[in-house]
Design a protein around this motif. Sequence first.
Motif, short mmCIF file in Angstrom:
data_model
loop_
_atom_site.label_atom_id
_atom_site.label_comp_id
_atom_site.label_asym_id
_atom_site.label_seq_id
_atom_site.Cartn_x
_atom_site.Cartn_y
_atom_site.Cartn_z
N ALA A 270 0.82 -1.21 0.00
CA ALA A 270 0.00 0.00 0.00
C ALA A 270 0.86 1.26 0.00
O ALA A 270 0.57 2.24 -0.72
CB ALA A 270 -0.93 0.00 1.21
N VAL A 271 1.93 1.26 0.78
CA VAL A 271 2.81 2.43 0.84
C VAL A 271 3.50 2.65 -0.50
O VAL A 271 3.66 3.80 -0.95
CB VAL A 271 3.85 2.26 1.97
CG1 VAL A 271 4.91 3.36 1.89
CG2 VAL A 271 3.17 2.28 3.32
N ALA A 272 3.91 1.57 -1.17
CA ALA A 272 4.54 1.71 -2.48
C ALA A 272 3.58 2.33 -3.49
O ALA A 272 3.96 3.22 -4.27
CB ALA A 272 5.03 0.34 -2.98
N VAL A 273 2.33 1.88 -3.46
CA VAL A 273 1.32 2.44 -4.37
C VAL A 273 1.08 3.92 -4.05
O VAL A 273 1.02 4.77 -4.96
CB VAL A 273 0.01 1.65 -4.27
CG1 VAL A 273 -1.11 2.34 -5.07
CG2 VAL A 273 0.21 0.22 -4.78
N LEU A 274 0.96 4.24 -2.78
CA LEU A 274 0.74 5.63 -2.38
C LEU A 274 1.94 6.52 -2.72
O LEU A 274 1.77 7.69 -3.10
CB LEU A 274 0.45 5.70 -0.88
CG LEU A 274 -0.89 5.13 -0.43
CD1 LEU A 274 -1.00 5.15 1.09
CD2 LEU A 274 -2.05 5.91 -1.05
N LEU A 275 3.15 5.97 -2.59
CA LEU A 275 4.34 6.74 -2.92
C LEU A 275 4.36 7.12 -4.39
O LEU A 275 4.61 8.27 -4.75
CB LEU A 275 5.60 5.93 -2.57
CG LEU A 275 6.93 6.56 -2.96
CD1 LEU A 275 7.14 7.88 -2.22
CD2 LEU A 275 8.09 5.59 -2.70
#
Length: 293
Positions: A270-275
């Motif tokens: 999720a953090v990778a997508v948000l980044l």
Amino acid sequence: MSEPTGVIHDIGYQRYTGPRLGRRHVFGALYLHGLRTAFGLGRSAKAKIFPWLVIGIVTLVAAGVTAVRSQLGEVVMTYAQFADNMSWLVIFFVAVVAPELVSRDLHSGVLPLYFSRPLPRGDYALAKLAALGSALWLLLGAPQLVMFLGAAFTTKDGMSGVWDELLDLLPGLLYAALWAVVFASVGLLIASLTGKRAFAAGGVVAVFLMTAPIVGILSIMPSRTVNELAMLGSPTALVHAVGQYTLGDLLVPGGQTGNQLGGFGPLYVAVAVLLVAACVALLFARYRKVAAR
């Protein structure tokens, strides 16, 4: 009162009467130009030295891994591990190429020409992002194809062995795409902040390399939860963590993934997508601001 003595000369200027190709073709031309720029094509010999040196290194590594496997029958490096091991080269490639794609245009003041119709402001940023992402994927994916061809031609299991190699290759190419998307979005955003290529290159290197000690510090903290979340501290470690969670033994042999990430694998994804989404949104906002000046 004297008569005017000026003379109007017809020097042959004519209106353009050819086809007007429109937005899609402008985007395609800008993307293709960016991709060629990434590899120094159509530019001076000096501009070709670094990108083709990097290409030579990754190809040589892939050829060496393939040769060792064909002679000893051992898998020295999986396709996914290849992308991980070459990530340090990708950092420097982004640091050199991203400023060439966007900082030069900022410095030379040609953006008003790009932002004339029919090219919207967002298309410029998207074309540059796609060009850099494609270049990075080719940089990591093409050597994997070399490894695949070497393994396919030396397998002793016939077509079943080739099929097994293909099933191993596809996750490796997808993992290379993850590296490309994250590094391109972060690197291009940083480079778009300044028209000075040296500052842009230094900023890219700083973000990717100077955040690595943060991961090291967090990983030795007494809290196990902090240890398992340590890889959120660096874009490079974040990509590696997503690879561990999604690829498992293809990236980390021996089933050690759970010990490093705990139950936070979905959070890393999720953090990778948000980044990536945040970097792209900020990149678009940056060029809306530049165009408004």
